[in-house]
Design an enzyme around this catalytic site. Structure first.
Site, mmCIF file in Angstrom:
data_model
loop_
_atom_site.group_PDB
_atom_site.id
_atom_site.type_symbol
_atom_site.label_atom_id
_atom_site.label_comp_id
_atom_site.label_asym_id
_atom_site.label_seq_id
_atom_site.Cartn_x
_atom_site.Cartn_y
_atom_site.Cartn_z
ATOM 1 N N SER A 124 1.252 -1.227 0.081
ATOM 2 C CA SER A 124 -0.080 -0.187 0.299
ATOM 3 C C SER A 124 0.906 1.388 0.557
ATOM 4 O O SER A 124 -0.228 2.425 -0.770
ATOM 5 C CB SER A 124 -0.263 -0.183 0.985
ATOM 6 N N HIS A 167 1.087 4.445 6.675
ATOM 7 C CA HIS A 167 0.619 5.354 5.332
ATOM 8 C C HIS A 167 0.784 6.673 5.901
ATOM 9 O O HIS A 167 1.019 7.051 7.231
ATOM 10 C CB HIS A 167 -0.329 4.971 5.490
ATOM 11 N N ASP A 199 -7.938 6.562 4.472
ATOM 12 C CA ASP A 199 -7.911 4.963 5.647
ATOM 13 C C ASP A 199 -9.784 4.835 6.554
ATOM 14 O O ASP A 199 -9.265 4.446 7.039
ATOM 15 C CB ASP A 199 -6.814 5.341 6.563
#
Length: 181
Positions: free
Chosen positions: A53, A92, A123
């Site tokens: 990701s 992230h 998210d």
């Protein structure tokens, strides 16, 4: 091989010495981990990237070093956070900061919205039910300050293929026995 095992059993001092040496190695590794945790102010100062990701910034298997002493995460900073009720940390990038003021106490808290570089959406779907933002103090494990490529892939292989742990332990046992000869 069996004669070596019998020799170990007949010499308890040598067996105890090996057990104590192994315990020393484990306790040293644990102390180093705890020292890093205190220095970085993070419960997990080193994590492994488990998914794609965050590509191209980080690849699956990269080993990340975290720092949690800077409490004000900036937009663009890469953070690692835990979702309430889940054990696996997520790596992230911060895409939005929101300052929330408590009307009763007047205290200010920072809330963060994150997104994976390789993901289409933010998210919010990954957060706990009803949670729109991450709390900097409660949810963030640390900010990424460095990394080593591919080193953490061993961890991924061991978690995805549990039989591999047994094979590796068996190989280590054979190496110990062969070392005696």
């Amino acid at each position: 091989m069996f004669s070596d095992l019998a020799a170990l059993a007949s010499n308890p001092r040598q067996s105890l010495s090996q057990i104590l040496n192994f315990a020393l190695v484990l306790s040293t590794a644990f102390m180093m981990w705890k020292t890093l945790s205190v220095i970085a102010d993070s419960p997990s100062p080193i994590v492994v990237v488990l998914s794609g990701s965050m590509e191209p910034a980080f690849q699956r298997g990269d080993l990340l070093f975290l720092w949690n002493r800077d409490k004000a995460a900036q937009v663009g900073e890469i953070v690692v956070y835990n979702v309430k009720g889940k054990d696996i940390p997520i790596v992230h990038r911060v895409v939005r900061r929101v300052e929330v003021v408590d009307k009763k106490t007047g205290s200010r808290d920072m809330r963060l919205l994150t997104k994976g570089d390789n993901n289409v959406a933010d998210d919010t779907e990954l957060y706990a039910r009803g949670q729109e933002y991450l709390d900097r103090k409660e949810d963030i494990i640390g900010s990424v300050r460095g990394y080593v490529p591919c080193v953490g892939y061993v961890t991924i292989l061991l978690s995805e293929y549990p039989w591999l742990k047994k094979v590796m332990l068996g190989l280590m046992g054979v190496m110990v026995v062969l070392q005696r000869e």
